[in-house]
Design an enzyme around this catalytic site. Structure first.
Site, PDB file in Angstrom:
ATOM      1  N   THR A 122     -25.135  72.571 -70.086  1.00  0.00           N
ATOM      2  CA  THR A 122     -25.367  71.834 -68.844  1.00  0.00           C
ATOM      3  C   THR A 122     -26.864  71.622 -68.657  1.00  0.00           C
ATOM      4  O   THR A 122     -27.637  72.580 -68.687  1.00  0.00           O
ATOM      5  CB  THR A 122     -24.768  72.591 -67.648  1.00  0.00           C
ATOM      6  OG1 THR A 122     -23.340  72.634 -67.803  1.00  0.00           O
ATOM      7  CG2 THR A 122     -25.105  71.900 -66.340  1.00  0.00           C
TER       8      THR A 122
ATOM      9  N   LYS B 220     -24.046  68.182 -71.155  1.00  0.00           N
ATOM     10  CA  LYS B 220     -23.306  67.745 -69.976  1.00  0.00           C
ATOM     11  C   LYS B 220     -24.297  67.474 -68.844  1.00  0.00           C
ATOM     12  O   LYS B 220     -25.096  68.339 -68.491  1.00  0.00           O
ATOM     13  CB  LYS B 220     -22.307  68.824 -69.552  1.00  0.00           C
ATOM     14  CG  LYS B 220     -21.520  68.519 -68.283  1.00  0.00           C
ATOM     15  CD  LYS B 220     -20.503  69.636 -68.029  1.00  0.00           C
ATOM     16  CE  LYS B 220     -19.724  69.393 -66.742  1.00  0.00           C
ATOM     17  NZ  LYS B 220     -20.547  69.709 -65.535  1.00  0.00           N
TER      18      LYS B 220
ATOM     19  N   HIS C 102     -22.285  66.577 -62.185  1.00  0.00           N
ATOM     20  CA  HIS C 102     -22.028  67.950 -61.738  1.00  0.00           C
ATOM     21  C   HIS C 102     -21.103  67.971 -60.522  1.00  0.00           C
ATOM     22  O   HIS C 102     -21.288  68.763 -59.588  1.00  0.00           O
ATOM     23  CB  HIS C 102     -23.350  68.662 -61.405  1.00  0.00           C
ATOM     24  CG  HIS C 102     -23.325  70.136 -61.663  1.00  0.00           C
ATOM     25  ND1 HIS C 102     -24.029  70.736 -62.675  1.00  0.00           N
ATOM     26  CD2 HIS C 102     -22.675  71.160 -61.027  1.00  0.00           C
ATOM     27  CE1 HIS C 102     -23.835  72.041 -62.655  1.00  0.00           C
ATOM     28  NE2 HIS C 102     -23.006  72.322 -61.665  1.00  0.00           N
TER      29      HIS C 102
ATOM     30  N   SER D 186     -16.688  78.364 -68.007  1.00  0.00           N
ATOM     31  CA  SER D 186     -17.999  78.364 -67.374  1.00  0.00           C
ATOM     32  C   SER D 186     -18.792  79.619 -67.715  1.00  0.00           C
ATOM     33  O   SER D 186     -18.247  80.729 -67.766  1.00  0.00           O
ATOM     34  CB  SER D 186     -17.850  78.276 -65.852  1.00  0.00           C
ATOM     35  OG  SER D 186     -19.092  78.476 -65.203  1.00  0.00           O
TER      36      SER D 186
ATOM     37  N   TYR E 132     -25.605  77.787 -69.508  1.00  0.00           N
ATOM     38  CA  TYR E 132     -26.881  77.565 -68.844  1.00  0.00           C
ATOM     39  C   TYR E 132     -27.923  78.380 -69.596  1.00  0.00           C
ATOM     40  O   TYR E 132     -27.672  79.539 -69.946  1.00  0.00           O
ATOM     41  CB  TYR E 132     -26.854  78.054 -67.384  1.00  0.00           C
ATOM     42  CG  TYR E 132     -25.986  77.249 -66.453  1.00  0.00           C
ATOM     43  CD1 TYR E 132     -26.349  75.974 -66.055  1.00  0.00           C
ATOM     44  CD2 TYR E 132     -24.803  77.785 -65.944  1.00  0.00           C
ATOM     45  CE1 TYR E 132     -25.564  75.242 -65.175  1.00  0.00           C
ATOM     46  CE2 TYR E 132     -24.007  77.059 -65.059  1.00  0.00           C
ATOM     47  CZ  TYR E 132     -24.401  75.792 -64.692  1.00  0.00           C
ATOM     48  OH  TYR E 132     -23.617  75.064 -63.825  1.00  0.00           O
TER      49      TYR E 132
END
Length: 364
Positions: free
Chosen positions: A157, A229, A253, A108, A131
Site C-alpha cells: 500500500t 495498491k 483506500h 491486511s 505497510y
C-alpha cells in the site's frame, strides 16, 4: 415471505445493528467531507451497459487467472484492518469464506489474527498487504514470515504515508486493538488525548520517507511478486511499471485517505491505458453489485477487490456472512454476463459499457 438480506447493500444495516458505534463508524467512514466515499459508489451508476442479444449463454464461465492462480470469479477480498472488531473469529473466518468461494483474500498487515493463524486455517491462495515501517528491519521480518507461511504475493500500500483525517474516528476516540502481526516486534498500544489512537499509531510507526527507490529495496528482500495498491494516475501507473512491479491496484483506500480524489472507477481506464497490458490491473472501490464487477472488467480490470461489504457480512454472520456476500456478487455477476451476451470473462469488452466521458455514438 423470504427473509433477507436480498443484496449486498442490505448487509450494512445488519452490521450497524451488530456493532458498537465506534467500530461501525470505523468501518463505514471516509476522509473529511466523505465526498470521494460517496462518489466511489455513485460513479458506477453513471456507467451504462450495452448488452448483446442472441448469444449462446447456456454456459457461463466466470473463472479467471490472477498472477497465474485460477479463481472461480474475478472477485477478490480486499485488505481491510482488524476483523476481530467485527467478529470474534476475525480474519480466520474471512479466510475460510474466501477459500470456500475459491477466491483470493489479501490479508491486511493490520490484522487482528496473525498471518500464521490465517495461513493454517485453510488451504487457499492468499496475498499479503504490507505497510513499510520506520523500522525497516521489522518490515523485513514480516516479509520473511509472509514467504514462510505460503502467501503468494505482496500488495504494497503506497497511499498512506500518514493517515487521512477520519473525523468519525477522531470524535469517537477510536481505540485500536493489539495488532498481532507485530507481537514481539513492536508495541502497537498507543494512548492519546487528541482523538484517534489509530491515527497516533500510524504516525508513530509508518515510514513517511517511502519512495519509488524503495521498491528496489523490497524486491531485494523477497522473491514474491509485488503489486502496488493506491495508484490513481497514468503518471504513477507508468512509473510503477518502470520500477518492475508485478501488478497495480487502482485504489483510493476506500476514500479513507485524501478526500476529493476521483472515484476509482472513473480513473481505471486511464491507468489501464498507461499500463498497456504489461502488468495486470486490479480494481478497488465502491463495488456493491455484480453489474459493478462487469463494468470494472469492461474498463480493463482483471479483477475487483471487495472491502466494506465483506466486513459487513462478517459482522452480520461471521464466515457464513462473508460467503453470502461473495456468493451474492457472483450470482449477480453471472446474471449480468448472461444478459449482456458474454459467456466468459474474456468476452467482456470496452464496447459493453458507455461512460459519461464517451463521445456520442453515431446513429445509423
Amino acid at each position: 415471505m423470504a427473509s433477507g438480506p436480498f443484496n449486498v447493500n442490505e448487509f450494512q444495516e445488519l452490521a450497524r445493528q451488530a456493532l458498537p458505534k465506534m467500530y461501525y463508524d470505523f468501518y463505514t467512514g471516509g476522509a473529511e467531507d466523505q465526498h470521494t466515499l460517496k462518489e466511489n459508489v455513485a460513479a458506477f451508476r453513471r456507467i451504462m451497459l450495452r448488452p448483446r442479444v442472441l448469444v449462446d449463454v447456456s454456459r457461463i464461465d466466470m473463472s479467471t487467472t490472477i498472477l497465474g492462480y485460477k479463481i472461480s470469479t474475478p472477485i477478490m477480498i480486499a485488505p481491510t484492518a482488524m476483523h476481530q472488531l467485527a467478529h470474534p473469529e476475525g480474519e480466520v473466518a474471512t479466510a475460510r469464506a474466501a477459500a470456500a468461494c475459491n477466491t483470493i483474500m489479501i490479508l491486511s498487515n493490520m490484522s487482528t489474527c496473525t498471518m500464521e493463524e490465517v495461513a493454517s486455517s485453510c488451504n487457499a491462495v492468499r496475498f499479503f498487504q504490507l505497510y513499510v515501517l520506520k523500522r525497516r528491519d521489522i518490515s523485513a521480518q514480516i516479509v520473511h514470515r509472509v514467504e514462510k507461511n505460503g502467501y503468494k504475493a505482496i500488495v504494497l500500500t503506497v497511499d498512506t504515508p500518514r493517515l487521512g483525517r477520519r473525523e468519525a474516528d477522531i470524535k469517537n476516540r477510536m481505540v485500536a486493538p493489539q495488532l498481532r502481526n507485530f507481537e514481539g516486534l513492536l508495541s502497537t498500544e498507543v494512548h492519546t488525548d487528541k482523538g484517534s489512537n489509530l491515527e497516533a499509531l500510524v504516525k508513530g510507526i509508518y515510514d513517511t520517507s517511502l519512495s519509488w527507490e524503495d521498491i528496489g529495496w523490497l524486491k531485494s528482500i523477497t522473491n514474491l511478486p509485488i503489486l502496488i495498491k493506491g495508484v490513481l494516475t497514468h503518471e504513477n501507473a507508468r512509473k510503477a511499471v518502470e520500477v518492475g512491479v508485478a501488478g497495480i491496484v487502482v485504489s483510493n483506500h476506500g476514500a479513507r485517505q485524501l478526500d476529493y480524489t476521483p472515484a476509482t472507477i472513473s480513473v481505471l481506464e486511464e491507468v489501464v491505458h498507461a499500463v498497456g497490458g504489461r502488468v495486470p490491473v486490479l480494481f478497488d472501490g465502491g463495488v456493491r453489485r455484480g453489474t459493478d464487477v462487469f463494468k470494472a472488467l469492461a474498463l480493463g480490470a482483471q479483477a475487483v477487490l471487495v472491502g466494506r461489504p465483506v466486513v459487513y457480512g462478517l459482522a452480520a454472520n461471521g464466515e457464513r456472512g462473508v460467503r453470502r456476500v461473495i456468493e451474492m456478487l457472483k450470482d449477480e455477476f453471472e446474471l449480468t454476463m448472461a444478459l449482456s451476451g458474454c459467456p466468459s470473462v474474456k468476452d467482456i469488452t470496452r464496447s459493453h459499457v458507455t461512460t459519461e466521458f464517451d463521445k456520442p455514438r453515431s446513429m445509423l
